[in-house]
Design a protein around this motif. Structure first.
Motif, PDB file in Angstrom:
ATOM      1  N   PHE A  14       0.732  -1.251  -0.048  1.00  0.00           N
ATOM      2  CA  PHE A  14      -0.459  -0.153  -0.204  1.00  0.00           C
ATOM      3  C   PHE A  14       0.985   1.268   0.134  1.00  0.00           C
ATOM      4  CE2 PHE A  14       0.782  -1.117   4.340  1.00  0.00           C
ATOM      5  CZ  PHE A  14       0.719  -0.153   5.212  1.00  0.00           C
ATOM      6  N   ASN A  15       0.257   2.073  -1.002  1.00  0.00           N
ATOM      7  CA  ASN A  15       1.065   3.558  -0.683  1.00  0.00           C
ATOM      8  C   ASN A  15       0.370   4.761   0.297  1.00  0.00           C
ATOM      9  OD1 ASN A  15       2.738   2.429  -2.639  1.00  0.00           O
ATOM     10  ND2 ASN A  15       0.736   2.763  -4.302  1.00  0.00           N
ATOM     11  N   TYR A  16       0.644   5.278   0.736  1.00  0.00           N
ATOM     12  CA  TYR A  16       0.916   6.233   2.022  1.00  0.00           C
ATOM     13  C   TYR A  16       1.307   7.611   1.424  1.00  0.00           C
ATOM     14  CZ  TYR A  16       4.659   5.312   4.813  1.00  0.00           C
ATOM     15  OH  TYR A  16       5.230   4.778   6.018  1.00  0.00           O
ATOM     16  N   GLU A  17       0.565   8.743   2.030  1.00  0.00           N
ATOM     17  CA  GLU A  17       1.237  10.205   2.227  1.00  0.00           C
ATOM     18  C   GLU A  17       1.177  10.834   3.737  1.00  0.00           C
ATOM     19  OE1 GLU A  17       1.512  13.980  -0.835  1.00  0.00           O
ATOM     20  OE2 GLU A  17       0.480  12.594  -1.002  1.00  0.00           O
ATOM     21  N   ILE A  18       2.347  10.829   3.810  1.00  0.00           N
ATOM     22  CA  ILE A  18       1.992  11.500   5.370  1.00  0.00           C
ATOM     23  C   ILE A  18       1.900  13.672   5.056  1.00  0.00           C
ATOM     24  CG2 ILE A  18       3.228  12.585   6.914  1.00  0.00           C
ATOM     25  CD1 ILE A  18       4.573   9.826   7.712  1.00  0.00           C
ATOM     26  N   LYS A  19       1.112  14.288   5.568  1.00  0.00           N
ATOM     27  CA  LYS A  19       1.143  15.386   5.160  1.00  0.00           C
ATOM     28  C   LYS A  19       1.230  15.885   6.632  1.00  0.00           C
ATOM     29  CE  LYS A  19      -1.773  15.305   1.382  1.00  0.00           C
ATOM     30  NZ  LYS A  19      -2.399  16.219   0.399  1.00  0.00           N
ATOM     31  N   THR A  20       2.461  17.219   6.480  1.00  0.00           N
ATOM     32  CA  THR A  20       2.496  18.431   7.967  1.00  0.00           C
ATOM     33  C   THR A  20       2.294  19.240   7.751  1.00  0.00           C
ATOM     34  OG1 THR A  20       4.790  18.455   8.073  1.00  0.00           O
ATOM     35  CG2 THR A  20       3.758  16.286   9.084  1.00  0.00           C
ATOM     36  N   GLU A  21       1.946  19.514   9.048  1.00  0.00           N
ATOM     37  CA  GLU A  21       1.627  21.184   9.389  1.00  0.00           C
ATOM     38  C   GLU A  21       2.128  21.690   9.977  1.00  0.00           C
ATOM     39  OE1 GLU A  21      -2.148  24.710   8.468  1.00  0.00           O
ATOM     40  OE2 GLU A  21      -2.839  22.822   8.623  1.00  0.00           O
ATOM     41  N   ASN A  22       2.570  22.831   9.777  1.00  0.00           N
ATOM     42  CA  ASN A  22       3.308  23.287  11.232  1.00  0.00           C
ATOM     43  C   ASN A  22       2.554  24.973  11.696  1.00  0.00           C
ATOM     44  OD1 ASN A  22       5.325  21.769  11.762  1.00  0.00           O
ATOM     45  ND2 ASN A  22       6.325  23.136  10.528  1.00  0.00           N
ATOM     46  N   LYS A  23       2.059  24.831  13.419  1.00  0.00           N
ATOM     47  CA  LYS A  23       1.407  25.587  14.037  1.00  0.00           C
ATOM     48  C   LYS A  23       2.108  26.183  14.464  1.00  0.00           C
ATOM     49  CE  LYS A  23      -3.104  24.375  11.431  1.00  0.00           C
ATOM     50  NZ  LYS A  23      -4.908  25.209  11.970  1.00  0.00           N
ATOM     51  N   THR A  24       1.590  27.456  15.456  1.00  0.00           N
ATOM     52  CA  THR A  24       2.031  28.475  16.319  1.00  0.00           C
ATOM     53  C   THR A  24       0.781  27.834  17.472  1.00  0.00           C
ATOM     54  OG1 THR A  24       3.772  29.042  15.247  1.00  0.00           O
ATOM     55  CG2 THR A  24       3.763  30.239  17.486  1.00  0.00           C
ATOM     56  N   SER A  25       1.428  27.983  18.632  1.00  0.00           N
ATOM     57  CA  SER A  25       0.348  28.097  19.924  1.00  0.00           C
ATOM     58  C   SER A  25       1.964  28.453  21.236  1.00  0.00           C
ATOM     59  CB  SER A  25       0.278  26.793  20.483  1.00  0.00           C
ATOM     60  OG  SER A  25       0.977  25.892  20.850  1.00  0.00           O
ATOM     61  N   ARG A  26       0.726  29.269  21.972  1.00  0.00           N
ATOM     62  CA  ARG A  26       1.792  29.340  23.052  1.00  0.00           C
ATOM     63  C   ARG A  26       1.250  28.970  24.344  1.00  0.00           C
ATOM     64  NH1 ARG A  26       2.137  33.244  19.375  1.00  0.00           N
ATOM     65  NH2 ARG A  26       4.003  34.009  19.226  1.00  0.00           N
ATOM     66  N   ASN A  27       2.327  28.729  25.425  1.00  0.00           N
ATOM     67  CA  ASN A  27       2.454  28.729  27.272  1.00  0.00           C
ATOM     68  C   ASN A  27       1.795  29.807  27.104  1.00  0.00           C
ATOM     69  OD1 ASN A  27       2.373  25.949  26.761  1.00  0.00           O
ATOM     70  ND2 ASN A  27       4.821  26.187  26.819  1.00  0.00           N
ATOM     71  N   ILE A  28       0.462  30.238  28.145  1.00  0.00           N
ATOM     72  CA  ILE A  28       0.159  31.210  28.868  1.00  0.00           C
ATOM     73  C   ILE A  28       0.827  31.167  30.658  1.00  0.00           C
ATOM     74  CG2 ILE A  28      -1.275  32.848  29.211  1.00  0.00           C
ATOM     75  CD1 ILE A  28      -3.175  31.931  26.819  1.00  0.00           C
ATOM     76  N   ILE A  29       1.169  31.642  31.214  1.00  0.00           N
ATOM     77  CA  ILE A  29       1.881  31.372  32.707  1.00  0.00           C
ATOM     78  C   ILE A  29       1.725  33.037  33.542  1.00  0.00           C
ATOM     79  CG2 ILE A  29       3.800  31.311  34.471  1.00  0.00           C
ATOM     80  CD1 ILE A  29       5.701  30.100  31.707  1.00  0.00           C
ATOM     81  N   GLY A  30       0.514  32.729  34.380  1.00  0.00           N
ATOM     82  CA  GLY A  30       0.289  33.791  35.093  1.00  0.00           C
ATOM     83  C   GLY A  30       1.005  33.990  36.950  1.00  0.00           C
ATOM     84  N   LEU A  31       1.177  34.722  37.704  1.00  0.00           N
ATOM     85  CA  LEU A  31       2.349  34.565  38.540  1.00  0.00           C
ATOM     86  C   LEU A  31       1.130  34.931  39.977  1.00  0.00           C
ATOM     87  CD1 LEU A  31       4.170  34.185  40.429  1.00  0.00           C
ATOM     88  CD2 LEU A  31       5.352  36.484  39.384  1.00  0.00           C
ATOM     89  N   VAL A  32       0.800  34.460  40.897  1.00  0.00           N
ATOM     90  CA  VAL A  32       0.282  35.918  41.882  1.00  0.00           C
ATOM     91  C   VAL A  32       1.226  35.716  42.936  1.00  0.00           C
ATOM     92  CG1 VAL A  32      -1.512  35.052  43.798  1.00  0.00           C
ATOM     93  CG2 VAL A  32      -1.563  33.865  41.563  1.00  0.00           C
ATOM     94  N   LYS A  33       1.614  36.257  43.987  1.00  0.00           N
ATOM     95  CA  LYS A  33       3.233  36.820  44.642  1.00  0.00           C
ATOM     96  C   LYS A  33       3.006  36.090  45.812  1.00  0.00           C
ATOM     97  CE  LYS A  33       4.762  40.706  41.731  1.00  0.00           C
ATOM     98  NZ  LYS A  33       5.186  42.179  41.686  1.00  0.00           N
TER      99      LYS A  33
END
Length: 253
Positions: A14-33
């Motif tokens: 069988f034949n197959y093709e891998i398609k990839t797509e790069n997307k940007t996401s971000r961690n979000i960090i908060g701080l309670v002092k």
């Protein structure tokens, strides 16, 4: 009836093709002092992943429990901490990206942050808004520090009085849930963790995981337990004792 097994004595091509797509996401960090300068370099970390499945074939995957419930839990704990303003240690609020893509956000954060060695414990919430009214699955709380497991039990007895279900701490758990959410990237570094989880199955990764199915009274009661746990960790005199060391730092994701 289940069909019988049989041996295939032919070759299959069988034949197959891998398609990839790069997307940007971000961690979000908060701080309670924190308000104690001597403990200012020790952090309690609480977190949840904020990503879900998005839109597939024109259908919205809402992710109300997975993981809207965990995300709002972090926000509510932060709100309560800010109202009380009596936490000695600072508390980090971690909103992890790309958990559904292989814990990528928490992996990046724990690998690249310069404060990771200062985190004394990490609490993770991934699906906490549904299921039983009097119980919650608590995963991994005693694997690295038995003191964390004991602390959660003590806090629970004074607050929510849930049945803490440790089913998924079984090393033979076929679902391997200890390794499947963001807390694991902290545990690999030897940071004591606890993973709170409701084991919602019927709507898991389906468009039917909607907000009308969240039990908000239950979610608030669970949030009280989590807030009290974070507050206790932030205010106790000493760091947790690392006594068990039952984590696998070579486990692949």
């Amino acid at each position: 009836p289940k069909p019988e097994n049989f041996t295939l004595n032919k070759k299959i091509k069988f034949n197959y093709e891998i398609k990839t797509e790069n997307k940007t996401s971000r961690n979000i960090i908060g701080l309670v002092k924190g308000n104690d300068e001597t403990l200012g370099n020790e952090f309690v970390s609480i977190g949840a992943h904020y990503d879900h499945e998005g839109v597939k074939n024109g259908q919205v995957y809402y992710g109300a429990d997975d993981n809207g419930s965990g995300t709002v839990t972090v926000l509510e704990v932060a709100r309560q901490l800010m109202l009380n303003k009596n936490n000695k240690r600072p508390v980090l609020l971690m909103f992890h990206a790309a958990e559904e893509k292989g814990l990528k956000g928490s992996k990046y954060l724990t690998t690249n942050s310069d404060f990771i060695d200062s985190i004394i414990a990490h609490l993770n919430f991934d699906m906490v808004g549904r299921k039983s009214e009097d119980s919650i699955y608590c995963i991994g709380a005693s694997k690295i520090s038995s003191k964390l497991g004991k602390l959660i039990e003590d806090v629970n007895s004074r607050t929510s009085d849930f049945v803490l279900d440790y089913k998924f701490d079984d090393p033979n758990d076929p679902q391997r849930l200890y390794y499947r959410s963001d807390h694991y990237n902290y545990a690999k570094l030897g940071i004591p963790i606890a993973f709170f989880y409701d084991y919602m199955k019927i709507d898991y990764h389906k468009p039917t995981d909607t907000a009308d199915k969240i039990d908000f009274d239950l979610l608030m009661t669970r949030t009280k337990l989590i807030f009290a746990t974070a507050w206790q960790l932030a205010n106790q005199e000493k760091r947790l004792l690392i006594d068990n060391g039952i984590f696998e730092n070579t486990q692949s994701l």
